[in-house]
Write a protein that holds these residues in place. Structure first.
Motif, PDB file in Angstrom:
ATOM      1  N   SER A  49      22.134   6.431 -45.550  1.00  0.00           N
ATOM      2  CA  SER A  49      20.913   5.654 -45.412  1.00  0.00           C
ATOM      3  C   SER A  49      20.193   6.143 -44.164  1.00  0.00           C
ATOM      4  O   SER A  49      20.632   5.876 -43.043  1.00  0.00           O
ATOM      5  N   SER A  51      17.276   5.156 -43.199  1.00  0.00           N
ATOM      6  CA  SER A  51      16.674   3.997 -42.531  1.00  0.00           C
ATOM      7  C   SER A  51      17.697   3.298 -41.633  1.00  0.00           C
ATOM      8  O   SER A  51      17.367   2.908 -40.503  1.00  0.00           O
ATOM      9  N   ASP A  52      18.946   3.153 -42.087  1.00  0.00           N
ATOM     10  CA  ASP A  52      19.984   2.544 -41.251  1.00  0.00           C
ATOM     11  C   ASP A  52      20.297   3.414 -40.041  1.00  0.00           C
ATOM     12  O   ASP A  52      20.461   2.916 -38.923  1.00  0.00           O
ATOM     13  N   LEU A  53      20.386   4.720 -40.249  1.00  0.00           N
ATOM     14  CA  LEU A  53      20.671   5.646 -39.153  1.00  0.00           C
ATOM     15  C   LEU A  53      19.583   5.584 -38.086  1.00  0.00           C
ATOM     16  O   LEU A  53      19.880   5.494 -36.883  1.00  0.00           O
ATOM     17  N   HIS A  55      17.517   3.141 -37.523  1.00  0.00           N
ATOM     18  CA  HIS A  55      17.565   1.835 -36.873  1.00  0.00           C
ATOM     19  C   HIS A  55      18.661   1.816 -35.803  1.00  0.00           C
ATOM     20  O   HIS A  55      18.446   1.345 -34.686  1.00  0.00           O
ATOM     21  N   GLU A  56      19.822   2.349 -36.161  1.00  0.00           N
ATOM     22  CA  GLU A  56      20.952   2.383 -35.225  1.00  0.00           C
ATOM     23  C   GLU A  56      20.651   3.257 -34.007  1.00  0.00           C
ATOM     24  O   GLU A  56      20.961   2.889 -32.874  1.00  0.00           O
ATOM     25  N   LYS A  57      20.048   4.425 -34.227  1.00  0.00           N
ATOM     26  CA  LYS A  57      19.858   5.389 -33.138  1.00  0.00           C
ATOM     27  C   LYS A  57      18.642   5.111 -32.265  1.00  0.00           C
ATOM     28  O   LYS A  57      18.690   5.315 -31.052  1.00  0.00           O
ATOM     29  N   GLY A  59      16.258   2.266 -33.044  1.00  0.00           N
ATOM     30  CA  GLY A  59      15.686   0.948 -33.283  1.00  0.00           C
ATOM     31  C   GLY A  59      14.514   0.937 -34.253  1.00  0.00           C
ATOM     32  O   GLY A  59      13.762  -0.031 -34.292  1.00  0.00           O
ATOM     33  N   ASP A  61      12.347   0.364 -37.418  1.00  0.00           N
ATOM     34  CA  ASP A  61      12.376  -0.643 -38.466  1.00  0.00           C
ATOM     35  C   ASP A  61      11.645  -0.077 -39.681  1.00  0.00           C
ATOM     36  O   ASP A  61      10.429  -0.133 -39.761  1.00  0.00           O
TER      37      ASP A  61
END
Length: 156
Positions: A49, A51-53, A55-57, A59, A61
């Protein structure tokens, strides 16, 4: 930097571009795309994902965005031989699924085999033409089976 090719003259066919709109939830679309590509002869070498990566790295959205790295080992092996191993820099063939709105997913793919020929990573010879044709047929099969209720556009 001046590009060696004028991108404005390239067509969707030149790069093997495919797009489809699926009317289903994001996770369902990912599973569906994975299944139809498997049925067409591709495996999923990697997936994540984006988008998840992001967001994690950092922020970020973003709406859901998923990358499926599709690969057919036999074709990949032939492509590596035909390109003196350079095509590995583009492997696997990515198919991406992103949500445009809840319940609506965009599926997108470009042919790394065609792009490799355009940029000189792969020779413009019969062996590579056969690799391009083989992968093109496999992608066409997958695209034709994405979903009967999907709005699809194939430009290859």
């Amino acid at each position: 930097m001046t590009l060696p090719i004028d991108p404005s003259v390239l067509t969707s066919e030149d790069i093997g571009e495919h797009r489809a709109t699926l009317h289903m939830e994001h996770e369902e679309a990912i599973e569906h795309v994975r299944d139809v590509f498997k049925e067409a002869g591709f495996g999923t070498a990697v997936e994540f994902s984006l988008s998840d990566l992001l967001h994690e790295k950092i922020g970020a959205d973003r709406d859901p965005y998923y990358v499926l790295g599709a690969c057919n080992p036999e074709v990949a092996n032939r492509a590596l031989d035909a390109t003196d191993n350079r095509l590995g820099g583009l492997v696997p063939c990515n198919v991406v699924v992103w949500q445009t709105e809840p319940g609506v997913q965009e599926v997108y793919h470009v042919s790394i085999m065609r792009i490799a020929r355009l940029v000189g990573m792969a020779p413009d010879d019969e062996e590579m033409a056969d690799v391009v044709a083989t992968t093109g047929e496999m992608v066409e099969e997958a695209w034709s089976n994405l979903d009967t209720s999907a709005e699809t556009e194939a430009d290859d």
